[in-house]
Design a protein around this motif. Structure first.
Motif, PDB file in Angstrom:
ATOM      1  N   ASN A   1      59.819  72.553  96.570  1.00  0.00           N
ATOM      2  CA  ASN A   1      59.950  71.104  96.363  1.00  0.00           C
ATOM      3  C   ASN A   1      60.747  70.757  95.117  1.00  0.00           C
ATOM      4  OD1 ASN A   1      58.329  70.607  98.664  1.00  0.00           O
ATOM      5  ND2 ASN A   1      56.480  70.805  97.437  1.00  0.00           N
ATOM      6  N   GLY A   2      61.832  71.479  94.877  1.00  0.00           N
ATOM      7  CA  GLY A   2      62.693  71.190  93.729  1.00  0.00           C
ATOM      8  C   GLY A   2      62.167  71.694  92.394  1.00  0.00           C
ATOM      9  N   LYS A   3      61.046  72.381  92.402  1.00  0.00           N
ATOM     10  CA  LYS A   3      60.456  72.918  91.169  1.00  0.00           C
ATOM     11  C   LYS A   3      60.546  74.439  91.188  1.00  0.00           C
ATOM     12  CE  LYS A   3      57.122  69.170  90.817  1.00  0.00           C
ATOM     13  NZ  LYS A   3      55.705  68.835  90.816  1.00  0.00           N
ATOM     14  N   THR A   4      60.688  75.026  89.998  1.00  0.00           N
ATOM     15  CA  THR A   4      60.737  76.479  89.877  1.00  0.00           C
ATOM     16  C   THR A   4      59.620  76.955  88.957  1.00  0.00           C
ATOM     17  OG1 THR A   4      63.129  76.502  90.180  1.00  0.00           O
ATOM     18  CG2 THR A   4      62.153  78.443  89.168  1.00  0.00           C
ATOM     19  N   GLU A   5      58.907  77.970  89.400  1.00  0.00           N
ATOM     20  CA  GLU A   5      57.838  78.586  88.609  1.00  0.00           C
ATOM     21  C   GLU A   5      58.226  80.037  88.365  1.00  0.00           C
ATOM     22  OE1 GLU A   5      53.125  79.705  89.119  1.00  0.00           O
ATOM     23  OE2 GLU A   5      54.401  79.602  90.892  1.00  0.00           O
TER      24      GLU A   5
END
Length: 76
Positions: free
Chosen positions: A17-21
């Motif tokens: 969802n457009g986030k990087t972890e």
């Protein structure tokens, strides 16, 4: 580099969802599938990631192994 082996600690980037972890997971071969398992004591963060599916682009999450942990420091 070399292929990921059972019980390796790996550096993982997970895109969703457009986030990087970025995190460290334990690679485990379970029933013929490479699973990326957290070593957290918190039940909320204990769900393994099926890397066999994630690397093939199936699902909504992209998972990339960026490195192999070759050592760690743990103070007494």
């Amino acid at each position: 580099g070399r292929d990921v082996r059972n019980n390796d600690l790996v550096v993982v980037h997970r895109h969703e969802n457009g986030k990087t972890e970025s995190t460290v997971k334990r690679a485990k071969l379970i029933k013929g599938k490479m699973m990326l398992c957290p070593e957290s004591n918190d039940p909320q963060w204990q769900t393994p990631i099926d890397y066999s599916s994630a690397e093939n682009g199936s699902g909504e999450v992209e998972v990339v192994i960026h490195g192999l942990v070759i050592g760690r420091y743990q103070p007494l």
